[in-house]
Design a protein around this motif. Sequence first.
Motif, short mmCIF file in Angstrom:
data_model
loop_
_atom_site.label_atom_id
_atom_site.label_comp_id
_atom_site.label_asym_id
_atom_site.label_seq_id
_atom_site.Cartn_x
_atom_site.Cartn_y
_atom_site.Cartn_z
N MET A 1 96.02 81.67 53.57
CA MET A 1 95.01 81.31 52.57
C MET A 1 94.11 80.20 53.10
N GLU A 2 92.83 80.31 52.83
CA GLU A 2 91.87 79.32 53.29
C GLU A 2 92.08 77.99 52.56
N LYS A 3 92.02 76.91 53.33
CA LYS A 3 92.14 75.58 52.74
C LYS A 3 90.75 75.15 52.26
N ASP A 4 90.48 75.43 51.00
CA ASP A 4 89.15 75.23 50.45
C ASP A 4 89.09 74.21 49.34
N SER A 5 90.16 73.40 49.18
CA SER A 5 90.28 72.58 47.98
C SER A 5 90.50 71.10 48.29
N LEU A 6 90.01 70.29 47.37
CA LEU A 6 90.26 68.85 47.34
C LEU A 6 91.15 68.56 46.14
N ILE A 7 92.18 67.73 46.33
CA ILE A 7 93.04 67.35 45.20
C ILE A 7 92.86 65.87 44.88
N VAL A 8 92.74 65.56 43.60
CA VAL A 8 92.77 64.18 43.13
C VAL A 8 94.25 63.79 43.07
N LEU A 9 94.65 62.89 43.95
CA LEU A 9 96.07 62.57 44.14
C LEU A 9 96.34 61.11 43.79
N ILE A 26 95.00 73.16 50.12
CA ILE A 26 94.47 71.79 50.09
C ILE A 26 94.05 71.31 51.48
N ALA A 27 92.75 70.98 51.59
CA ALA A 27 92.21 70.47 52.84
C ALA A 27 92.06 68.94 52.82
N LEU A 28 91.99 68.37 51.63
CA LEU A 28 91.68 66.95 51.49
C LEU A 28 92.25 66.41 50.19
N ALA A 29 92.78 65.18 50.25
CA ALA A 29 93.23 64.49 49.04
C ALA A 29 92.42 63.22 48.88
N VAL A 30 92.18 62.83 47.63
CA VAL A 30 91.47 61.59 47.37
C VAL A 30 92.22 60.78 46.33
N ASN A 31 92.38 59.50 46.61
CA ASN A 31 93.01 58.57 45.69
C ASN A 31 91.96 57.56 45.25
N PHE A 32 91.85 57.36 43.94
CA PHE A 32 90.86 56.42 43.41
C PHE A 32 91.54 55.11 43.03
N ILE A 33 91.02 54.03 43.56
CA ILE A 33 91.54 52.70 43.30
C ILE A 33 90.59 52.03 42.31
N TYR A 34 91.04 51.91 41.06
CA TYR A 34 90.13 51.48 40.00
C TYR A 34 90.65 50.27 39.23
N GLY A 35 91.71 49.65 39.74
CA GLY A 35 92.18 48.41 39.14
C GLY A 35 93.28 48.53 38.14
N SER A 36 93.93 49.71 38.05
CA SER A 36 95.03 49.84 37.10
C SER A 36 96.25 49.07 37.58
N ASN A 37 97.12 48.76 36.64
CA ASN A 37 98.32 47.99 36.97
C ASN A 37 99.15 48.67 38.06
N HIS A 38 99.20 49.99 38.04
CA HIS A 38 100.10 50.73 38.93
C HIS A 38 99.38 51.41 40.10
N ASN A 39 98.09 51.11 40.28
CA ASN A 39 97.30 51.76 41.32
C ASN A 39 97.94 51.68 42.71
N LEU A 40 98.29 50.48 43.13
CA LEU A 40 98.76 50.30 44.49
C LEU A 40 100.15 50.88 44.71
N ARG A 41 100.98 50.85 43.66
CA ARG A 41 102.30 51.49 43.77
C ARG A 41 102.15 53.00 43.95
N GLU A 42 101.25 53.58 43.18
CA GLU A 42 101.00 55.02 43.31
C GLU A 42 100.40 55.34 44.67
N LEU A 115 83.89 72.19 50.76
CA LEU A 115 85.02 72.74 50.01
C LEU A 115 84.51 73.38 48.72
N ARG A 116 85.34 74.19 48.11
CA ARG A 116 84.88 74.98 46.96
C ARG A 116 85.53 74.61 45.64
N THR A 117 86.66 73.89 45.70
CA THR A 117 87.45 73.66 44.50
C THR A 117 87.94 72.22 44.44
N VAL A 118 87.91 71.65 43.23
CA VAL A 118 88.52 70.34 42.97
C VAL A 118 89.75 70.57 42.10
#
Length: 221
Positions: A1-9, A26-42, A115-118
């Motif tokens: 299967m083609e790796k055509d997706s990005l995952i919010v991880l 899944i070709a790519l993962a992205v983690n958003f650092i937005y200041g939550s209490n548990h951001n860095l642990r995740e 990529l084609r899918t989020v």
Amino acid sequence: MEKDSLIVLSGGMDSVTMLYDKIDRIALAVNFIYGSNHNLRELECARLHCKKLGVELLEIHLDFMGEYFHSSLLEGAEAIPDGNYEDENMRSTVVPFRNGIMLATAAGLAESRGLRTVMLANHGGDHTIYPDCTPEFIAAMDAAISAGTYENLSLYAPYTNLTKTEIAKIGKSLNIDYSTTYSCYKGGKYHCGQCGTCCERREALAQAGITDTTIYEDITD
């Protein structure tokens, strides 16, 4: 299967399960650092699993959310209420339009990478508390992402109507070690065991028949 997706991880149970469940796409993962209490642990967990699976992980800062938005999730461990996940007091943990902001960024990134899918790992237990996790929101964002991209990208959120227990059962079938994921909204070294997400985590793992090796700080039996 083609790796055509990005995952919010995030690095929590749900997104890590999806990472393993849909790894063939899944070709790519992205983690958003937005200041939550548990951001860095995740984030530590996201890094661990992406390294294990050989998935590129981008870490994108959304500092303005932590600076300007109001939510107990952004205001320190003491601001997080204890109690069951569905209780009214958990509404204080809502970060306004968080998924909308993250998905808009993820869609632009996905199109930039060809990529084609989020992918997003929201689930059914979120619906009563978080408006940006509901089926209606997912359908609307899917339409917006498609209409707003030249290649008509799509939003894929297959866990939208699943319970946390059902997701944990998927993880069990994939032999995921959930002790290498993080859930606690207070963001301490160990899970507090009493906030809504800790209660939900414990219940889901128990109902899925998974031995819970998470270290909890609370001293209840």
